[in-house]
Design a protein around this motif. Structure first.
Motif, mmCIF file in Angstrom:
data_model
loop_
_atom_site.group_PDB
_atom_site.id
_atom_site.type_symbol
_atom_site.label_atom_id
_atom_site.label_comp_id
_atom_site.label_asym_id
_atom_site.label_seq_id
_atom_site.Cartn_x
_atom_site.Cartn_y
_atom_site.Cartn_z
ATOM 1 N N MET A 279 -4.743 4.246 -6.016
ATOM 2 C CA MET A 279 -4.675 2.799 -6.195
ATOM 3 C C MET A 279 -4.822 2.078 -4.853
ATOM 4 N N ALA A 280 -4.171 2.606 -3.823
ATOM 5 C CA ALA A 280 -4.249 1.980 -2.506
ATOM 6 C C ALA A 280 -5.679 2.024 -1.976
ATOM 7 N N ALA A 281 -6.355 3.158 -2.157
ATOM 8 C CA ALA A 281 -7.737 3.294 -1.690
ATOM 9 C C ALA A 281 -8.644 2.319 -2.433
ATOM 10 N N MET B 77 -10.783 -5.109 -1.388
ATOM 11 C CA MET B 77 -10.483 -6.178 -0.433
ATOM 12 C C MET B 77 -11.558 -6.268 0.641
ATOM 13 N N GLU B 78 -12.121 -5.105 1.009
ATOM 14 C CA GLU B 78 -13.154 -5.080 2.049
ATOM 15 C C GLU B 78 -14.425 -5.773 1.598
ATOM 16 N N TYR B 79 -14.743 -5.621 0.329
ATOM 17 C CA TYR B 79 -16.000 -6.175 -0.174
ATOM 18 C C TYR B 79 -15.804 -7.457 -0.977
ATOM 19 N N PHE C 255 0.829 -1.213 0.000
ATOM 20 C CA PHE C 255 0.000 0.000 0.000
ATOM 21 C C PHE C 255 0.862 1.260 0.000
ATOM 22 N N ARG C 256 1.953 1.222 0.746
ATOM 23 C CA ARG C 256 2.828 2.394 0.865
ATOM 24 C C ARG C 256 3.481 2.759 -0.464
ATOM 25 N N ASN C 257 3.610 1.765 -1.340
ATOM 26 C CA ASN C 257 4.278 2.005 -2.618
ATOM 27 C C ASN C 257 3.300 2.150 -3.787
#
Length: 337
Positions: free
Chosen positions: A286-288, A294-296, A279-281
């Motif tokens: 894109m991370a959001a 992933m949540e859904y 996520f940091r990269n």
């Protein structure tokens, strides 16, 4: 109290602690776990009517065992046995060594683990590849990697293959090999049980410590001789969770070269450390997006996750093969560039 021959180890330890006195015994207790302290306290409280002769025998046994352990640390089991035989006689020396080795669980070729890799290479380079494979499988991965890297290129893959395919080796064969090598290094070791030797895990540990050129040479030759074995080794050499050893620039390149769907699936079972690194990269957008998906995300098959992780790992290896990223190996100062 019963005679020394019927003593348990705890009973002998209790007699020894009593003989050493409260101050010394208290210092010994500082190095024990709570359970060990409870067991020894009980053993000491039950140690009644211990005569002087019995105490002397226990102290003498402790002294001989301590000497043997010191001799082993200086020059190996063979050296310790020679010294003790001169001092105690063959039978008593053998008894002391057997008790000590069963306690220490001394591994075969222990004497070689104290040697420099170059010395080991000198001892082994003219031996049969199977002998070399057997010995390397018992060394530390760092030592084995150094020796394997120094072998002739034409024999590296052969030795690596033999380590990978090795399973169980009888104590007779191990002892025979040790006796042969004893002419070069004074040592002797006998293991009573069949010993787990070599295997895929063993050669993976070794190859993870060699330089990239040696690794590539070995794997290229193995792919020709035994493609399935080569593929199994490659699968285990760098797994998805190992992505944490890459630096940010390399991670960003892997993200760009990988399919989003593969990354999304691969992260499904990843550790928080790996997820945070990825996520940091990523870009904030894109991370959001990934976090939301992933949540859904509904249930997925573990097999699909593992295949996605394999595809990401294959991307990493391709980038390394192309020289676009570097995976740090061994104990050196390799960095990712």
């Amino acid at each position: 109290m019963a005679g020394k021959s019927t003593f348990t180890g705890k009973q002998k330890a209790a007699v020894l602690l009593i003989a050493m006195g409260t101050e010394v015994s208290a210092n010994v207790f500082k190095h024990m776990t709570e359970q060990e302290i409870e067991e020894m306290t009980l053993a000491i409280s039950n140690a009644r009517n211990v005569n002087t002769d019995l105490t002397k025998q226990v102290i003498e046994e402790f002294y001989q065992t301590a000497l043997a352990q010191e001799y082993i640390s200086q020059g190996g089991i063979g050296y310790a046995k020679q010294i003790l035989e001169k001092a105690l006689g063959a039978q008593q020396a053998n008894d002391v060594i057997q008790k000590l080795t069963s306690t220490l669980q001394v591994r075969p070729f222990d004497f070689m683990r104290k040697s420099d890799p170059q010395q080991i290479l000198n001892f082994l380079q003219n031996e049969h590849p199977q002998t070399i494979a057997l010995v390397l499988s018992y060394l530390t991965p760092e030592q084995a990697a150094a020796v394997l890297s120094s072998l002739p290129i034409e024999s590296q893959a052969d030795v690596a293959r033999r380590i990978a395919q090795m399973d169980r080796t009888s104590p007779e064969i191990i002892s025979q090999v040790e006796r042969i090598l004893e002419k070069k290094i004074s040592s002797s070791s006998v293991n009573q049980d069949y010993t787990q030797t070599g295997g895929i895990g063993s050669i993976v540990n070794v190859l993870n410590g060699v330089d990239r050129t040696t690794e590539k040479n070995i794997l290229d030759q193995l792919e020709e001789a035994d493609p399935d074995l080569a593929e199994e080794i490659k699968k285990r050499m760098f797994v998805f969770e190992d992505i944490i050893i890459l630096d940010d620039r390399a991670i960003q390149r892997v993200i760009r070269e990988s399919e989003n769907e593969d990354l999304l699936l691969a992260m499904r079972t990843a550790s928080d450390e790996v997820k945070d690194l990825l996520f940091r990269n990523m870009s904030e957008r894109m991370a959001a997006s990934f976090k939301e998906e992933m949540e859904y995300m509904g249930p997925v098959r573990l097999h699909d996750v593992e295949e996605a992780q394999t595809r990401v790992v294959n991307t990493i290896r391709k980038l390394e093969d192309a020289g676009e990223i570097v995976i740090a190996r061994g104990q050196g100062d390799d960095v990712i560039v």
